[in-house]
Write an enzyme that holds these catalytic residues in place. Structure first.
Site, PDB file in Angstrom:
ATOM      1  CG  ASP A 164      -1.720  -1.149   1.286  1.00  0.00           C
ATOM      2  OD1 ASP A 164      -1.783  -1.724   2.295  1.00  0.00           O
ATOM      3  OD2 ASP A 164      -2.195  -1.737   0.262  1.00  0.00           O
ATOM      4  CD  GLU A 168      -9.489  -2.145  -1.630  1.00  0.00           C
ATOM      5  OE1 GLU A 168     -10.209  -2.632  -0.734  1.00  0.00           O
ATOM      6  OE2 GLU A 168      -8.806  -3.276  -1.971  1.00  0.00           O
TER       7      GLU A 168
HETATM    8  C1  6LW Z   1      -5.645  -1.871   2.122  1.00  0.00           C
HETATM    9  C2  6LW Z   1      -6.768  -1.991   1.049  1.00  0.00           C
HETATM   10  C3  6LW Z   1      -6.862  -3.401   0.693  1.00  0.00           C
HETATM   11  O1  6LW Z   1      -6.098  -0.823   3.055  1.00  0.00           O
HETATM   12  O2  6LW Z   1      -6.194  -4.235   1.748  1.00  0.00           O
HETATM   13  O3  6LW Z   1      -7.061  -5.204  -0.502  1.00  0.00           O
HETATM   14  C4  6LW Z   1      -5.904  -3.338   2.576  1.00  0.00           C
HETATM   15  N1  6LW Z   1      -7.142  -3.883  -0.429  1.00  0.00           N
HETATM   16  O4  6LW Z   1      -6.471  -1.317  -0.050  1.00  0.00           O
HETATM   17  C5  6LW Z   1      -4.646  -3.598   3.400  1.00  0.00           C
HETATM   18  O5  6LW Z   1      -3.563  -3.638   2.494  1.00  0.00           O
END
Ligand code: 6LW
Length: 509
Positions: free
Chosen positions: A14, A174
């Protein structure tokens, strides 16, 4: 200029990036590990140095009872008018918050909590100085990417909230970030989930409130159709423009250790150049793809990379790269100048105990092929177990250790996978001096050896990478294998920790 991906290897997921003049900074998520959110610095985008952590006080980072891969999810770092801001989510404690600091290495402020659910918050300043928050989330039952004006110093919400997009039809929308270029507001998001369908898409509007139109070239980053390629699951990107007007993306991806769809190093930080199309859309890498070796107009020449870590504990300091599991009791980690060692005062908490903070220090495994060794005192050891572990979390770890059993010393080897913990070997040792415990790793697995003073090194056991791979964990996890020193139920004196990358036949081809 040629550079090597990943630019921050090992479990560093991330990534978010910002630039101040000719200096670049990256932050990563850290989940149940403490301190939280490392800050890396670079001037060429290819070589990164850890300069500190944003969350290094319990007041900033409460991890009590944090589940495996709970805690700190994706962070964003931004710089505006002399102040650095980092915004993230503690999924174990109170949710979204923002902190600030005049210096990237800190000290950073206490959290300013934000009254918005969801994860992956980001900040964007418009030309008029208004700061906007965006993240995924759900308000009044409506899920999507939510935007509102915010005071980044206090977390106070300054406008109505608006759900501006549900993305481009993929699941798990996300990691949103907003950018402005040539009058357009660009909203970039990850979709597909952070596994093999992961990819990045972008939309744009002439208003921050939308409506947003999707890029006709989406996905702008994807390895979904590169089955068998070592790099997989590219996504969760952030963009930055360098001082020469060239744009770059950092993003997470992982490397499979073989043609099995398994990875044990965690999600790593990758870099790729971005080019803008004639009609104003950014494309990451070569048509949305990247490679382990890349050629791009870096802002400064790349230097040879080295991820070795040579820690001599007699020097009276612990390398920044070492992390604790959840909030540590610092009294259990004693740098003792007289002994010239780090004395771990092993508590009753074992490596396998969930939701706690064992006496353990760990550092990300940076490559498939490594050699790691530690040197311990035998004559002063009182611990039931103390040594070196290939450590994913409390459910998945392979340990080689010295054990004091009623005054007799043994070397032991144990594997913990899922709900199975098996001591594979326990061998008596002389115990009169010092002992070296070592791990050699490669694309198959880990080999464990011990060597007493004046004796040959003896192999005591091995474990497959698959047992420490993210795909194999019994709950959804987001971390990667680390090399850890630990002690349980008694004291152990560690003189040194040495980790070095060894030749990888695949990369030597
Ligand atoms: C992160 C999100 C995700 O906050 O996993 O699967 C979380 N996507 O973007 C942790 O890496």
């Amino acid at each position: 200029m040629i550079y090597r991906n990943p630019v921050i290897p090992g479990y560093h997921p991330d990534p978010s990036i910002c630039r101040v003049g000719e200096d670049f900074y990256i932050v990563n998520s850290t989940f149940e590990f403490f301190p939280g959110v490392p800050v890396f610095h670079s001037r060429n985008l290819a070589n990164w140095e850890l300069i500190g952590y944003v969350l290094n006080r319990r007041e900033q980072l409460e991890l009590e009872g944090c589940r495996n891969s709970g805690g700190i999810y994706a962070p964003t770092i931004r710089y505006h008018e002399g102040m650095f801001y980092m915004i993230t989510t503690n999924v174990t404690w109170k949710g979204n918050f923002v902190v600030h600091s005049e210096r990237p290495e800190g000290p950073w402020s206490d959290p300013a909590w934000i009254d918005q659910n969801g994860i992956d918050p980001s900040l964007f300043w418009d030309d008029d100085g208004t700061c906007y928050y965006c993240s995924n989330g759900r308000n009044d039952g409506v899920r999507g990417i939510w935007v509102f004006a915010i005071d980044p110093m206090t977390g106070r919400i300054l406008s109505d909230k608006k759900m501006v997009s549900t993305g481009c039809g993929g699941q798990c929308t996300e990691g949103p970030h907003i950018y402005k270029r040539n009058g357009y507001y660009y909203l970039m998001v990850a979709e597909g989930g952070t596994e093999y369908q992961h990819h990045e898409v972008i939309l744009r509007s002439d208003s921050i409130w939308g409506p947003y139109e999707p890029c006709p070239y989406n996905p702008i980053l994807s390895h979904q159709n590169r089955k068998g390629h070592e790099i997989q699951a590219t996504g969760h990107a952030d963009l930055v423009e360098d001082q020469n007007g060239n744009w770059w993306a950092v993003f997470l991806a992982y490397r499979n250790f073989s043609h099995a769809l398994l990875h044990n190093l965690g999600r790593e930080t990758f870099l790729a150049p971005v080019h803008w199309t004639e009609d104003g859309w950014p494309i990451i890498g070569e048509n949305g793809q990247t490679e382990l070796l890349a050629d791009a107009p870096l802002p400064a020449p790349a230097l040879p990379v080295c991820y070795d870590l040579n820690q001599d504990f007699s020097k009276g300091s612990i390398d920044l790269r070492f992390e604790y599991t959840r909030n540590p009791d610092m009294a259990l980690f004693e740098l003792n100048r007289e002994a010239g060692a780090l004395i771990l005062h092993g508590s009753e908490i074992t490596l396998s105990q969930p939701g706690t903070s064992p006496t353990v220090l760990s550092v990300q495994q940076p490559a498939f092929c490594t050699h790691v060794e530690v040197e311990l005192a035998e004559d002063t050891l009182t611990a039931a177990r103390a040594g070196l572990s290939a450590y994913y979390n409390n459910d998945y770890h392979y340990d080689i250790y010295l054990s004091n059993q009623d005054g007799k010393l043994y070397v032991g080897f144990t594997k913990a996978v899922h709900d199975m913990t098996v001591e594979i070997a326990r061998i008596p040792v002389k115990g009169s001096g010092r002992i070296v415990l070592s791990i050699d790793s490669d694309r198959v697995g880990y080999t464990f050896r011990y060597q007493e003073a004046g004796c040959e090194a003896i192999t005591i056991g091995s474990g497959h990478n698959a047992g420490l791979s993210t795909e194999g964990t019994k709950t959804m996890t987001f971390t990667g294998t680390m090399f850890a020193i630990f002690a349980e139920q008694g004291d152990a004196s560690f003189y040194r920790f040495n980790m070095s990358e060894t030749k990888d036949p695949v990369y030597e081809q």
